[in-house]
Design an enzyme around this catalytic site. Structure first.
Site, PDB file in Angstrom:
ATOM      1  CE  LYS A 162       9.090   4.886 -11.974  1.00 22.43           C
ATOM      2  NZ  LYS A 162       8.259   3.781 -12.625  1.00 22.43           N
ATOM      3  CG  ASP A 164       8.011   3.371 -16.553  1.00 19.39           C
ATOM      4  OD1 ASP A 164       9.226   2.534 -16.616  1.00 19.39           O
ATOM      5  OD2 ASP A 164       7.861   3.983 -15.493  1.00 19.39           O
TER       6      ASP A 164
HETATM    7  P1  NDP Z   1       1.206   2.770  -6.997  1.00 18.95           P
HETATM    8  O1  NDP Z   1       1.396   2.599  -5.621  1.00 18.95           O
HETATM    9  O2  NDP Z   1       1.514   4.165  -7.727  1.00 18.95           O
HETATM   10  O3  NDP Z   1      -0.207   2.242  -7.515  1.00 18.95           O
HETATM   11  C1  NDP Z   1      -0.889   1.312  -7.002  1.00 18.95           C
HETATM   12  C2  NDP Z   1      -2.212   0.720  -7.755  1.00 18.95           C
HETATM   13  O4  NDP Z   1      -2.582  -0.612  -7.417  1.00 18.95           O
HETATM   14  C3  NDP Z   1      -3.425   1.770  -7.375  1.00 18.95           C
HETATM   15  O5  NDP Z   1      -4.058   2.178  -8.340  1.00 18.95           O
HETATM   16  C4  NDP Z   1      -4.110   0.802  -6.283  1.00 18.95           C
HETATM   17  O6  NDP Z   1      -5.525   1.204  -6.060  1.00 18.95           O
HETATM   18  C5  NDP Z   1      -3.932  -0.514  -6.685  1.00 18.95           C
HETATM   19  N1  NDP Z   1      -3.830  -1.671  -5.687  1.00 18.95           N
HETATM   20  C6  NDP Z   1      -2.939  -1.854  -4.770  1.00 18.95           C
HETATM   21  N2  NDP Z   1      -3.091  -2.818  -4.087  1.00 18.95           N
HETATM   22  C7  NDP Z   1      -4.035  -3.402  -4.872  1.00 18.95           C
HETATM   23  C8  NDP Z   1      -4.768  -4.520  -4.426  1.00 18.95           C
HETATM   24  N3  NDP Z   1      -4.460  -5.470  -3.210  1.00 18.95           N
HETATM   25  N4  NDP Z   1      -6.045  -4.862  -5.192  1.00 18.95           N
HETATM   26  C9  NDP Z   1      -6.349  -4.064  -6.080  1.00 18.95           C
HETATM   27  N5  NDP Z   1      -5.829  -2.853  -6.343  1.00 18.95           N
HETATM   28  C10 NDP Z   1      -4.637  -2.613  -5.533  1.00 18.95           C
HETATM   29  O7  NDP Z   1       2.077   1.834  -7.790  1.00 18.95           O
HETATM   30  P2  NDP Z   1       2.930   1.950  -9.061  1.00 18.95           P
HETATM   31  O8  NDP Z   1       1.682   2.215 -10.244  1.00 18.95           O
HETATM   32  O9  NDP Z   1       3.875   2.721  -9.230  1.00 18.95           O
HETATM   33  O10 NDP Z   1       3.106   0.221  -9.630  1.00 18.95           O
HETATM   34  C11 NDP Z   1       2.301  -0.483  -9.813  1.00 18.95           C
HETATM   35  C12 NDP Z   1       2.711  -1.855 -10.206  1.00 18.95           C
HETATM   36  O11 NDP Z   1       3.445  -1.840 -11.502  1.00 18.95           O
HETATM   37  C13 NDP Z   1       3.804  -2.286  -9.340  1.00 18.95           C
HETATM   38  O12 NDP Z   1       3.581  -3.914  -9.221  1.00 18.95           O
HETATM   39  C14 NDP Z   1       5.169  -2.271 -10.106  1.00 18.95           C
HETATM   40  O13 NDP Z   1       6.186  -3.215  -9.905  1.00 18.95           O
HETATM   41  C15 NDP Z   1       4.760  -2.475 -11.559  1.00 18.95           C
HETATM   42  N6  NDP Z   1       5.649  -1.774 -12.278  1.00 18.95           N
HETATM   43  C16 NDP Z   1       6.380  -2.544 -13.229  1.00 18.95           C
HETATM   44  C17 NDP Z   1       7.315  -1.995 -14.096  1.00 18.95           C
HETATM   45  C18 NDP Z   1       8.133  -2.717 -15.042  1.00 18.95           C
HETATM   46  O14 NDP Z   1       8.675  -2.125 -15.770  1.00 18.95           O
HETATM   47  N7  NDP Z   1       7.721  -3.816 -15.162  1.00 18.95           N
HETATM   48  C19 NDP Z   1       7.464  -0.409 -14.112  1.00 18.95           C
HETATM   49  C20 NDP Z   1       6.714   0.446 -13.236  1.00 18.95           C
HETATM   50  C21 NDP Z   1       5.951  -0.396 -12.349  1.00 18.95           C
HETATM   51  P3  NDP Z   1      -5.973   2.418  -4.907  1.00 18.95           P
HETATM   52  O15 NDP Z   1      -5.998   3.532  -5.919  1.00 18.95           O
HETATM   53  O16 NDP Z   1      -7.434   1.839  -4.773  1.00 18.95           O
HETATM   54  O17 NDP Z   1      -5.087   2.328  -3.801  1.00 18.95           O
END
Ligand code: NDP
Length: 271
Positions: A65, A101
């Site tokens: 993206k 989104d």
């Molecule tokens: P990114 O990899 O960009 O971001 C991940 C985020 O999650 C970061 O803030 C990270 O924190 C945090 N994180 C990861 N693992 C953990 C954990 N175990 N505990 C707490 N925080 C955690 O992912 P995206 O933002 O692209 O996607 C996030 C979610 O949104 C996914 O599950 C995705 O499937 C969903 N999504 C759904 C959509 C829909 O249409 N329904 C559209 C887009 C996304 P840190 O900064 O500390 O690493």
């Protein structure tokens, strides 16, 4: 036949082809829509080849993206602020980048009656998904508290949107004394079968809980909040269908009906 696609890596389990074909059937538009595995090392060349060979539009998913944002010739205002593009449209030999989104999430929250004027929203996560939904939530009048495992990322994100509305970053361990109308999980914790580190005390029966993650059966986050007494819950499948509807509308100039597609897909297994 107009050609469309979704680019991602991995992409095998994408629901987008099924959703767009159902929208096409519903609106009587002839199109082809394929899931395409884009190479991790050369996304821009792959995407441009698709458009130069007649592709009209594409959805973009993880992990491309941000690259799609960089390669767009023109960005919609919401895509510019989101820093990410999930929808590309080839128009007059120029590539338009949009991000549907956020509007998809807000339209799903309205369908579920989970937001109102001035809702107090706790948004968990500071990755691409969180960033993409902040502006549409602020435009609804929501007041946002942002919590993230890496607090500095939440602080940076809150600072970037300060001029757009009421948003502040709070560490997870400071949340216990706050009350929210809606908690949105935009972390990737569900993918790893984990939970964001939320204090139990903020989950109240009158607080709606939305997980942007979805899968067959309850997500780890929704199963946990239900155990804590939450009763108004939803996963991100409705958001997925709604963001697709807004992309479809951009490409074809017609907004498909979301509800019948959602009902039909809910009856089919989710990958
Ligand atoms: P990114 O990899 O960009 O971001 C991940 C985020 O999650 C970061 O803030 C990270 O924190 C945090 N994180 C990861 N693992 C953990 C954990 N175990 N505990 C707490 N925080 C955690 O992912 P995206 O933002 O692209 O996607 C996030 C979610 O949104 C996914 O599950 C995705 O499937 C969903 N999504 C759904 C959509 C829909 O249409 N329904 C559209 C887009 C996304 P840190 O900064 O500390 O690493």
């Amino acid at each position: 036949m107009q050609q469309f696609a979704v680019f991602g890596h991995p992409i095998k389990h994408s629901q987008s082809p099924r959703i767009h074909r159902l929208f096409a059937q519903q609106t009587g538009i002839a199109l082809s829509y394929e899931a395409m595995l884009a190479p991790l090392d050369d996304f821009p060349a792959f995407a441009m080849a698709f458009f130069q060979q007649g592709g009209r539009g594409a959805n973009v998913t993880t992990p491309f993206k941000e690259q799609a944002w960089q390669m767009a010739d023109v960005l919609t205002p919401r895509a510019r602020l989101a820093g990410a593009v999930n929808t590309l449209h080839w128009q007059n030999a120029r590539l338009l980048g949009d991000n549907t989104d956020g509007v998809g999430l807000v339209s799903d929250l309205h369908r579920l009656a989970m937001i109102g004027d001035a809702s107090r929203v706790l948004l968990l996560g500071a990755g691409g998904a969180a960033r993409g939904v902040i502006l549409p939530l602020l435009e609804q009048g929501c007041r946002i508290a942002l919590a993230n495992r890496t607090h500095a990322r939440a602080q940076a994100l809150a600072a970037a949107f300060q001029a757009q509305g009421a948003i502040e970053a709070l560490p997870y361990d400071a949340l216990g004394t706050h009350t929210f109308d809606l908690i949105i999980n935009a972390t990737a914790s569900g993918l790893q079968g984990e939970l964001p580190p939320l204090p139990r005390s903020i989950i109240r029966p009158d607080c709606a809980c939305y997980d942007m993650f979805y899968r067959a059966g309850a997500t780890p986050f929704l199963a946990w909040v239900q155990q804590q007494g939450a009763v108004r819950l939803a996963d991100g499948f409705g958001m997925l269908v709604a963001q697709a509807a807004h992309a479809f509308s951009l490409w074809h100039g017609i907004m498909p009906q979301i509800a019948p597609v959602l009902i039909q897909l809910r009856q089919e297994p989710v990958g």
